[in-house]
Design an enzyme around this catalytic site. Structure first.
Site: not given
Length: 227
Positions: A84, A87
């Site tokens: 992600c 992230c």
């Protein structure tokens, strides 16, 4: 009479359309409050310290999570999904604290809930610390929280997307990404959890100043214990 019927039908359709539009707007506004967000149950030290973790590498080994912080405390990021881009952005920001954490003697770690292909390897350049596998997802509990379609209508999520895109971060869609992550600052020994941040929506990052302030408390506690 025919004209009157047409007018009534038209007015009825307009009323339905306006009502539907109003309901949609109200739904979007409500979705941007915390009303529909998953409720958070705070973790306890007893809950986390017995979590079974696994090293990631050629010769993986199992160990208890308390080994990460028992001596020096630790700052631990529970990563929602290594691929992600949000992230990766958070991991990159957290890694800017590494020099200060090193001065305090506090290690920096990341936890992932799955190890798919080379995802952890591709995540590592964004994170200046060791990464471990929590296959049972204990660090995402005790009550695992998910964000699904609600995330697509939350203004904060789109603002987070825009911020990460502007920062040049990229990612992929590999792996499970609906269970929300978080951040922990855990003291040495039985000092306890000094900071617990639970991601409330995609890209909801922990405050780095708060993370560093909590880490400084570990340093003071360790010094007192040594004395």
């Amino acid at each position: 009479m025919f004209d009157l019927s047409d007018q009534l039908i038209t007015m009825g359709l307009w009323s339905i359309s306006i009502g539907a539009f109003g309901a949609a707007v109200a739904g979007i506004l409500l979705a941007n409050t915390d009303f529909f967000l998953s409720q958070t149950e705070k973790a306890t030290l007893d809950y986390l310290e017995e979590t079974e973790l696994k090293t990631i590498g050629e010769e993986p080994r199992l160990f208890k999570a308390k080994d990460l912080w028992e001596r020096d405390g630790a700052v631990i990021m529970a990563v929602r999904r290594p691929g992600c881009f949000l992230c990766r952005e958070e991991a990159s920001g957290l890694s800017t604290l590494k020099p200060q954490l090193d001065q305090l003697g506090v290690p920096l770690y990341a936890i992932v809930k799955e190890n798919i292909g080379n995802e952890v390897e591709h995540f590592q350049p964004y994170f200046n610390g060791k990464v471990f596998l929590d296959a049972k997802g204990q660090f995402y509990g005790p009550q695992k929280r998910k964000m699904m379609l609600l995330g697509l209508v939350r203004l904060g999520v789109w603002q987070n997307f825009r911020r990460a895109w502007k920062g040049g971060f990229e990612g992929n869609l590999e792996g499970e990404g609906l269970i929300l992550g978080g951040m922990f600052v855990i003291g040495s020994g039985k000092q306890g959890i000094l900071l617990e941040h639970r991601e409330k929506e995609f890209g909801d990052k922990a405050n780095l100043t708060a993370v560093l302030d909590a880490a400084r408390k570990i340093s003071k506690q360790t010094a007192q214990n040594d004395n």
